[in-house]
Design an enzyme around this catalytic site. Structure first.
Site, PDB file in Angstrom:
ATOM      1  N   ARG A 124       0.760  -1.113   0.035  1.00  0.00           N
ATOM      2  CA  ARG A 124      -0.020  -0.071  -0.292  1.00  0.00           C
ATOM      3  C   ARG A 124       0.939   1.177  -0.207  1.00  0.00           C
ATOM      4  NH1 ARG A 124      -5.218   0.844  -1.075  1.00  0.00           N
ATOM      5  NH2 ARG A 124      -5.173   2.283   0.470  1.00  0.00           N
TER       6      ARG A 124
ATOM      7  N   HIS B 116      12.922  -3.913  -0.622  1.00  0.00           N
ATOM      8  CA  HIS B 116      12.322  -3.809  -1.929  1.00  0.00           C
ATOM      9  C   HIS B 116      13.254  -4.805  -2.657  1.00  0.00           C
ATOM     10  CE1 HIS B 116      10.669  -2.191  -5.452  1.00  0.00           C
ATOM     11  NE2 HIS B 116      11.836  -2.093  -5.929  1.00  0.00           N
TER      12      HIS B 116
ATOM     13  N   ASP C 175       9.546   3.746  -2.321  1.00  0.00           N
ATOM     14  CA  ASP C 175      10.979   3.037  -2.577  1.00  0.00           C
ATOM     15  C   ASP C 175      12.069   4.010  -2.507  1.00  0.00           C
ATOM     16  OD1 ASP C 175       9.551   0.960  -2.867  1.00  0.00           O
ATOM     17  OD2 ASP C 175       9.063   0.843  -4.723  1.00  0.00           O
TER      18      ASP C 175
HETATM   19  C1  GAR Z   1       8.971  -9.337  -1.530  1.00  0.00           C
HETATM   20  O1  GAR Z   1       9.744  -9.684  -2.599  1.00  0.00           O
HETATM   21  C2  GAR Z   1       9.250  -7.690  -1.041  1.00  0.00           C
HETATM   22  O2  GAR Z   1      10.595  -7.372  -1.414  1.00  0.00           O
HETATM   23  C3  GAR Z   1       8.306  -7.273  -2.166  1.00  0.00           C
HETATM   24  O3  GAR Z   1       7.289  -8.050  -2.107  1.00  0.00           O
HETATM   25  C4  GAR Z   1       7.590  -9.343  -1.817  1.00  0.00           C
HETATM   26  C5  GAR Z   1       6.924  -9.884  -0.569  1.00  0.00           C
HETATM   27  O4  GAR Z   1       7.132 -11.252  -0.351  1.00  0.00           O
HETATM   28  N1  GAR Z   1       8.067  -6.037  -1.603  1.00  0.00           N
HETATM   29  C6  GAR Z   1       7.771  -4.735  -2.616  1.00  0.00           C
HETATM   30  O5  GAR Z   1       7.879  -5.130  -3.874  1.00  0.00           O
HETATM   31  C7  GAR Z   1       7.625  -3.533  -1.874  1.00  0.00           C
HETATM   32  N2  GAR Z   1       7.944  -2.420  -3.126  1.00  0.00           N
HETATM   33  P1  GAR Z   1       6.574 -11.811   1.106  1.00  0.00           P
HETATM   34  O6  GAR Z   1       5.258 -11.433   1.348  1.00  0.00           O
HETATM   35  O7  GAR Z   1       6.891 -13.089   0.855  1.00  0.00           O
HETATM   36  O8  GAR Z   1       7.631 -11.335   2.140  1.00  0.00           O
END
Ligand code: GAR
Length: 219
Positions: free
Chosen positions: A96, A114, A150
């Site tokens: 979000r 990230h 980010d």
């Molecule tokens: C992860 O790869 C995290 O780095 C990314 O979402 C994924 C969540 O995985 N976050 C973003 O892209 C934020 N901009 P998870 O729920 O298994 O931790």
């Protein structure tokens, strides 16, 4: 062993929660300087919530769809985090956008992971864009949250090679493995107050031995 201060941390998720799991498991160690007091999701069905609840961690679902505006959701999210007594907020796949008002309330106390080497490849569909750009090295970044998405002082990064026939899925799996190693290390330094943080950069106050400076997950 001397008692160490364990800073209370709330983890924000939106889905699977595998990074949250790596933080919870790291925080089980007696000498880890943080403890997870709550896992909060904006999606009530997030699989990570059930996992955390099974571990006896307080879980809170705050469905963003039941709020009239982003401001109203963020105000409720802030109150919820305050209610958990958390002193640090760790975003772990929390998908979000946050209002500047919320970010400001947690200035230098909210961090995020990230799946790219920031400041490259901000935003969504990261691995697809990395492959399309033909870069040979990608990775992941843990940073302090600032109002722009980010963005914020970089606390730590891990490098991951891009293979010739990678798909977004295969590359994503390799980066995720690195995320699970990087995030617990960085949260530990953050919770132990090991960083000097300015508006745009962060520096470790402790000297790391040379072999710990470059974090190479495939080594
Ligand atoms: C992860 O790869 C995290 O780095 C990314 O979402 C994924 C969540 O995985 N976050 C973003 O892209 C934020 N901009 P998870 O729920 O298994 O931790």
């Amino acid at each position: 062993m001397a008692d160490i201060e364990k800073k209370p941390v709330a983890i924000l998720i939106s889905g699977r929660g595998s990074n949250m799991m790596s933080l919870v498991e790291a925080a089980d160690a007696e000498d880890y300087p943080a403890r997870v007091v709550a896992v909060i999701s904006n999606r009530p069905q997030a699989p990570g919530l059930a996992w955390a609840s099974n571990r006896g961690i307080e879980t809170i679902a705050l469905d963003h769809k039941s709020f009239a505006s982003r401001q109203a959701f963020d105000a409720a999210l802030h109150d919820t985090i305050v209610g958990t007594q958390a002193k640090i907020v760790a975003c772990a796949g929390f998908m979000r956008l946050m209002t500047p008002q919320l970010v400001e309330k947690w200035h230098n106390r909210m961090i995020n992971i990230h799946p790219s080497l920031l400041p490259s490849f901000k935003g969504l569909d990261t691995h697809q864009r990395v492959i399309a750009a033909g870069v040979r090295i990608t990775g992941c970044t843990v940073h302090v949250v600032r109002a722009q998405m980010d963005n914020g002082p970089i606390l730590g990064q891990a490098a991951v090679p891009v293979a010739d026939r990678d798909t977004p899925e295969s590359l994503g799996r390799r980066v995720l493995t690195a995320e699970h190693r990087l995030y617990p290390q960085i949260l530990a330094h953050f919770a132990a107050d090991n960083y000097d943080i300015s508006q745009d950069t962060a520096t470790l106050k402790v000297d790391l031995p040379a072999d710990k400076m470059l974090f190479s997950p495939l080594a």
